[in-house]
Motif scaffolding. Structure first.
Motif, short mmCIF file in Angstrom:
data_model
loop_
_atom_site.label_atom_id
_atom_site.label_comp_id
_atom_site.label_asym_id
_atom_site.label_seq_id
_atom_site.Cartn_x
_atom_site.Cartn_y
_atom_site.Cartn_z
N SER A 120 -6.00 -0.88 -0.86
CA SER A 120 -7.21 -0.42 -1.53
C SER A 120 -7.97 -1.60 -2.11
O SER A 120 -7.52 -2.21 -3.09
CB SER A 120 -6.84 0.56 -2.67
OG SER A 120 -7.98 1.01 -3.34
N ASP A 121 -9.09 -1.93 -1.52
CA ASP A 121 -9.90 -3.05 -2.01
C ASP A 121 -10.82 -2.56 -3.12
O ASP A 121 -12.05 -2.55 -2.99
CB ASP A 121 -10.70 -3.66 -0.87
CG ASP A 121 -11.28 -5.03 -1.24
OD1 ASP A 121 -10.77 -5.65 -2.20
OD2 ASP A 121 -12.22 -5.47 -0.57
N THR A 122 -10.20 -2.12 -4.21
CA THR A 122 -10.91 -1.56 -5.36
C THR A 122 -10.36 -2.17 -6.64
O THR A 122 -9.52 -3.09 -6.60
CB THR A 122 -10.74 -0.02 -5.41
OG1 THR A 122 -9.34 0.29 -5.60
CG2 THR A 122 -11.24 0.64 -4.14
N SER A 147 -8.43 0.01 3.14
CA SER A 147 -9.01 -1.33 3.21
C SER A 147 -8.07 -2.30 2.51
O SER A 147 -7.65 -2.06 1.38
CB SER A 147 -10.39 -1.37 2.54
OG SER A 147 -10.32 -0.90 1.21
N ILE A 203 -5.39 6.94 0.44
CA ILE A 203 -6.38 7.50 1.37
C ILE A 203 -7.18 8.60 0.68
O ILE A 203 -8.42 8.66 0.78
CB ILE A 203 -5.68 8.04 2.63
CG1 ILE A 203 -5.07 6.88 3.43
CG2 ILE A 203 -6.66 8.83 3.50
CD1 ILE A 203 -4.18 7.33 4.57
N HIS A 210 -9.74 7.18 -1.77
CA HIS A 210 -10.88 6.59 -1.08
C HIS A 210 -11.83 7.66 -0.56
O HIS A 210 -13.06 7.55 -0.70
CB HIS A 210 -10.39 5.72 0.09
CG HIS A 210 -9.66 4.50 -0.34
ND1 HIS A 210 -8.83 3.80 0.50
CD2 HIS A 210 -9.62 3.86 -1.53
CE1 HIS A 210 -8.32 2.77 -0.14
NE2 HIS A 210 -8.77 2.79 -1.39
N LEU A 211 -11.28 8.70 0.05
CA LEU A 211 -12.12 9.74 0.62
C LEU A 211 -12.87 10.50 -0.47
O LEU A 211 -14.03 10.90 -0.28
CB LEU A 211 -11.27 10.70 1.45
CG LEU A 211 -10.63 10.11 2.72
CD1 LEU A 211 -9.79 11.15 3.43
CD2 LEU A 211 -11.70 9.55 3.66
N LEU A 247 -15.35 6.20 0.17
CA LEU A 247 -15.03 4.86 0.65
C LEU A 247 -14.30 4.92 1.98
O LEU A 247 -13.82 5.98 2.40
CB LEU A 247 -14.15 4.13 -0.38
CG LEU A 247 -14.72 3.99 -1.79
CD1 LEU A 247 -13.69 3.31 -2.68
CD2 LEU A 247 -16.03 3.21 -1.77
N ARG A 248 -14.21 3.79 2.64
CA ARG A 248 -13.42 3.70 3.87
C ARG A 248 -11.99 4.13 3.56
O ARG A 248 -11.44 3.79 2.50
CB ARG A 248 -13.44 2.26 4.37
CG ARG A 248 -12.72 2.04 5.68
CD ARG A 248 -12.83 0.58 6.10
NE ARG A 248 -12.05 0.32 7.31
CZ ARG A 248 -11.93 -0.87 7.87
NH1 ARG A 248 -12.54 -1.92 7.32
NH2 ARG A 248 -11.21 -1.02 8.97
N TRP A 249 -11.36 4.86 4.47
CA TRP A 249 -10.08 5.50 4.16
C TRP A 249 -8.99 4.52 3.77
O TRP A 249 -8.17 4.81 2.90
CB TRP A 249 -9.63 6.40 5.31
CG TRP A 249 -9.30 5.70 6.60
CD1 TRP A 249 -10.16 5.10 7.46
CD2 TRP A 249 -8.00 5.56 7.17
NE1 TRP A 249 -9.49 4.56 8.53
CE2 TRP A 249 -8.16 4.84 8.39
CE3 TRP A 249 -6.72 5.96 6.80
CZ2 TRP A 249 -7.09 4.51 9.21
CZ3 TRP A 249 -5.65 5.64 7.62
CH2 TRP A 249 -5.83 4.92 8.81
#
Length: 235
Positions: A184-186, A115, A103, A106-107, A111-113
């Motif tokens: 995390s969609d990264t 995914s 989280i 992402h922040l 990015l969205r917290w």
């Protein structure tokens, strides 16, 4: 000095959170700056994670042992280095810390917290790679902690840095990190569907390495792998 359980659990939570934030955050940064060159992105991810890992082990090792990894905690409990109730608490905060680290990463990058990852990592070569990666990690931990304890932080960080490149899976070697990376969609993500086999291979690798070192160093009493860590992985 023996720290109380609350302090040790806090150290495990913070260490796991920073570890995952380093893995995911450096993956995002590396991918953004690499201009589509995956090798450069992976190299950036590797260097950042290895450096962060060394710092985290040195920081939290004296407090909690810096397990930061349920596979390490399980092996430690099997060798009577930690009680089973404490081991369960360690594993819970490691997983919670890992999610918190995802989280945070992402922040930091807008990015969205959270995914769910769509990054496919399936197939037996990758699963076998996770067995090899975790077997190697626990071998480094057990061998160094029993024979050269001062070298553990440097040996573990060096091993993980190398394992990013010599394993097909890029060496996750950590169930808590694997779970967090599925959220995390990264660049560093893994599909939730691929998580169970990865975790199974990681646990199997940890158990096999522990059994081997019971035989390999029979003259030493079982003892906790202090300080220890975390495997991670990339891409």
């Amino acid at each position: 000095m023996r720290f109380d359980l609350r302090a040790r659990l806090t150290a495990e939570f913070l260490g796991s959170a920073f570890l995952v934030a380093a893995v995911i955050g450096s993956g995002i940064m590396g991918e953004r700056l690499a201009g589509g060159n995956v090798a450069i992105a992976l190299l950036a991810n590797t260097i950042a994670t290895g450096a962060a890992l060394l710092a985290l082990i040195l920081t939290f090792g004296p407090i909690s042992g810096a397990h930061l990894n349920p596979a390490v905690t399980l092996a430690d409990a099997l060798e009577h280095g930690i009680g089973w109730a404490e081991a369960a608490a360690y594993i819970f905060v490691q997983c919670a810390g890992g999610v918190a680290g995802a989280i945070i990463a992402h922040l930091m990058f807008g990015l969205r917290w959270l995914s769910l990852s769509s990054h496919s990592r399936h197939g037996w070569p990758l699963v076998f790679s996770e067995f090899v990666a975790t077997f190697g990690l626990l071998s480094v931990i057990w061998g160094c902690s029993r024979l050269r304890p001062a070298a553990v932080p440097f040996a573990v960080a060096s091993y993980i840095t190398a394992a990013y490149w010599f394993t097909a899976s890029t060496s996750f070697a950590n169930p808590a990190v694997t779970i967090a990376r599925s959220l995390s969609d990264t660049f560093a993500g893994i599909r939730p569907a691929d998580v169970p086999l990865f975790i199974g291979a990681q646990i199997a690798g940890a158990l096999c390495a522990t059994a081997v070192f019971r035989w390999l160093v029979p003259s030493l009493e079982p003892q906790p792998p202090q300080p220890v860590h975390a495997g991670v992985g990339a891409r």
